[in-house]
Design a protein around this motif. Structure first.
Motif, PDB file in Angstrom:
ATOM      1  N   ALA A  58       0.824  -1.212   0.000  1.00 31.50           N
ATOM      2  CA  ALA A  58       0.000   0.000   0.000  1.00 31.50           C
ATOM      3  C   ALA A  58       0.853   1.255   0.000  1.00 31.50           C
ATOM      4  O   ALA A  58       0.526   2.245  -0.665  1.00 31.50           O
ATOM      5  CB  ALA A  58      -0.932  -0.011   1.216  1.00 31.50           C
ATOM      6  N   LEU A  59       1.945   1.221   0.729  1.00 32.80           N
ATOM      7  CA  LEU A  59       2.803   2.404   0.808  1.00 32.80           C
ATOM      8  C   LEU A  59       3.409   2.723  -0.551  1.00 32.80           C
ATOM      9  O   LEU A  59       3.515   3.893  -0.935  1.00 32.80           O
ATOM     10  CB  LEU A  59       3.909   2.185   1.842  1.00 32.80           C
ATOM     11  CG  LEU A  59       4.792   3.395   2.148  1.00 32.80           C
ATOM     12  CD1 LEU A  59       3.942   4.557   2.668  1.00 32.80           C
ATOM     13  CD2 LEU A  59       5.860   3.034   3.164  1.00 32.80           C
ATOM     14  N   ARG A  61       2.086   2.076  -3.453  1.00 35.50           N
ATOM     15  CA  ARG A  61       1.041   2.565  -4.355  1.00 35.50           C
ATOM     16  C   ARG A  61       0.594   3.985  -4.023  1.00 35.50           C
ATOM     17  O   ARG A  61       0.245   4.758  -4.916  1.00 35.50           O
ATOM     18  CB  ARG A  61      -0.166   1.613  -4.314  1.00 35.50           C
ATOM     19  CG  ARG A  61       0.105   0.251  -4.921  1.00 35.50           C
ATOM     20  CD  ARG A  61      -1.182  -0.539  -5.072  1.00 35.50           C
ATOM     21  NE  ARG A  61      -1.774  -0.869  -3.776  1.00 35.50           N
ATOM     22  CZ  ARG A  61      -1.481  -1.962  -3.087  1.00 35.50           C
ATOM     23  NH1 ARG A  61      -0.571  -2.822  -3.559  1.00 35.50           N
ATOM     24  NH2 ARG A  61      -2.060  -2.218  -1.926  1.00 35.50           N
ATOM     25  N   TYR A  62       0.600   4.313  -2.742  1.00 40.80           N
ATOM     26  CA  TYR A  62       0.034   5.604  -2.336  1.00 40.80           C
ATOM     27  C   TYR A  62       1.067   6.549  -1.716  1.00 40.80           C
ATOM     28  O   TYR A  62       0.704   7.568  -1.139  1.00 40.80           O
ATOM     29  CB  TYR A  62      -1.095   5.375  -1.324  1.00 40.80           C
ATOM     30  CG  TYR A  62      -2.194   4.484  -1.850  1.00 40.80           C
ATOM     31  CD1 TYR A  62      -3.005   4.894  -2.900  1.00 40.80           C
ATOM     32  CD2 TYR A  62      -2.400   3.217  -1.307  1.00 40.80           C
ATOM     33  CE1 TYR A  62      -4.013   4.070  -3.390  1.00 40.80           C
ATOM     34  CE2 TYR A  62      -3.398   2.386  -1.792  1.00 40.80           C
ATOM     35  CZ  TYR A  62      -4.200   2.810  -2.835  1.00 40.80           C
ATOM     36  OH  TYR A  62      -5.180   1.988  -3.322  1.00 40.80           O
ATOM     37  N   GLN A  63       2.341   6.236  -1.865  1.00 40.71           N
ATOM     38  CA  GLN A  63       3.380   7.041  -1.220  1.00 40.71           C
ATOM     39  C   GLN A  63       3.361   8.498  -1.670  1.00 40.71           C
ATOM     40  O   GLN A  63       3.342   9.418  -0.845  1.00 40.71           O
ATOM     41  CB  GLN A  63       4.753   6.427  -1.487  1.00 40.71           C
ATOM     42  CG  GLN A  63       5.898   7.216  -0.865  1.00 40.71           C
ATOM     43  CD  GLN A  63       7.245   6.567  -1.133  1.00 40.71           C
ATOM     44  OE1 GLN A  63       7.325   5.530  -1.769  1.00 40.71           O
ATOM     45  NE2 GLN A  63       8.301   7.181  -0.653  1.00 40.71           N
ATOM     46  N   PRO A  65       0.934  10.371  -3.310  1.00 40.10           N
ATOM     47  CA  PRO A  65      -0.258  11.123  -2.868  1.00 40.10           C
ATOM     48  C   PRO A  65      -0.245  11.408  -1.367  1.00 40.10           C
ATOM     49  O   PRO A  65      -0.636  12.493  -0.935  1.00 40.10           O
ATOM     50  CB  PRO A  65      -1.423  10.212  -3.250  1.00 40.10           C
ATOM     51  CG  PRO A  65      -0.895   9.362  -4.349  1.00 40.10           C
ATOM     52  CD  PRO A  65       0.549   9.138  -4.026  1.00 40.10           C
ATOM     53  N   MET A  66       0.214  10.419  -0.581  1.00 41.50           N
ATOM     54  CA  MET A  66       0.260  10.609   0.866  1.00 41.50           C
ATOM     55  C   MET A  66       1.224  11.722   1.240  1.00 41.50           C
ATOM     56  O   MET A  66       0.908  12.594   2.066  1.00 41.50           O
ATOM     57  CB  MET A  66       0.695   9.306   1.541  1.00 41.50           C
ATOM     58  CG  MET A  66       0.804   9.402   3.053  1.00 41.50           C
ATOM     59  SD  MET A  66       1.778   8.052   3.743  1.00 41.50           S
ATOM     60  CE  MET A  66       3.419   8.506   3.186  1.00 41.50           C
TER      61      MET A  66
END
Length: 216
Positions: A58-59, A61-63, A65-66
């Motif tokens: 998950a990190l 994939r969304y690093q 944007p986060m």
């Protein structure tokens, strides 16, 4: 906090963080036992998440944007203070933390003891960015909201720190090293800020004294 932390406290924190960072590197990277313990801790954490090999997760994939959302949140808090000192300090902490982590990771060597990948991963660049944003958030928040800032920064920082280990991006030592870089950098910035303010006060006093002498 950037302006309220006592300079001597900040200086002590910077020295302790630097010594701890050096000691941590020597312990978990520079020795066979340290590498073994650090690597096994990573495997234990990743096993708890059902991970056997490095994964994007998950990190991964969304690093971006986060980090973008976190950066905007921190920027909004900094802007709300309407303080040039806070803004400059925040910018220095972020850029210096990322730069120091990048340089250390590129230059430090990982001795080959036959334990895990041989490429150096100390300290974690990902965690360094998150840690810098966390430190800035807490340091920039107004006193009534500092408790909330600590809660948010601590929660997000803990989640990211665990995920990079669980996904086998980094070992626990890499994560702790990144946090030490962020804390040490923030403390150093505070010392520099105090030194600059003191120099400006001295120059102002000398200029004022000279003007008064001319009037006399």
């Amino acid at each position: 906090m950037f302006a309220t932390t006592r300079p001597w406290t900040a200086a002590t924190t910077a020295v302790v963080a630097a010594l701890a960072l050096g000691g941590l590197y020597l312990a978990v990277v520079g020795t066979p036992t340290g590498q073994h313990v650090d690597h096994e801790l990573m495997r234990i954490v990743s096993a708890a998440f059902g991970v056997e090999n490095p994964v994007e997760g998950a990190l991964g994939r969304y690093q971006l944007p986060m980090l973008a959302v976190g950066g905007l949140l921190v920027a909004a808090v900094v802007a709300s203070r309407r303080s040039k000192t806070v803004a400059v300090s925040a910018a220095l902490v972020l850029t210096a933390t990322v730069a120091v982590a990048f340089v250390l990771k590129a230059l430090l060597d990982r001795p080959s003891f036959g334990i895990g990948p041989e490429l150096n991963s100390f300290p974690s660049n990902t965690v360094a960015v998150v840690a810098a944003l966390a430190v800035i958030l807490v340091g920039s928040a107004a006193r009534p909201y500092r408790g909330l800032a600590i809660l948010i920064a601590g929660s997000v920082g803990a989640v990211v720190s665990v995920l990079v280990v669980a996904q086998q991006w980094h070992r626990p030592g890499d994560v702790l090293g990144a946090w030490l870089v962020a804390v040490g950098t923030a403390a150093t910035v505070r010392v520099g800020q105090a030194a600059w303010a003191w120099t400006s006060d001295v120059e102002g006093s000398l200029t004022g004294g000279q003007a008064a002498a001319h009037r006399g």
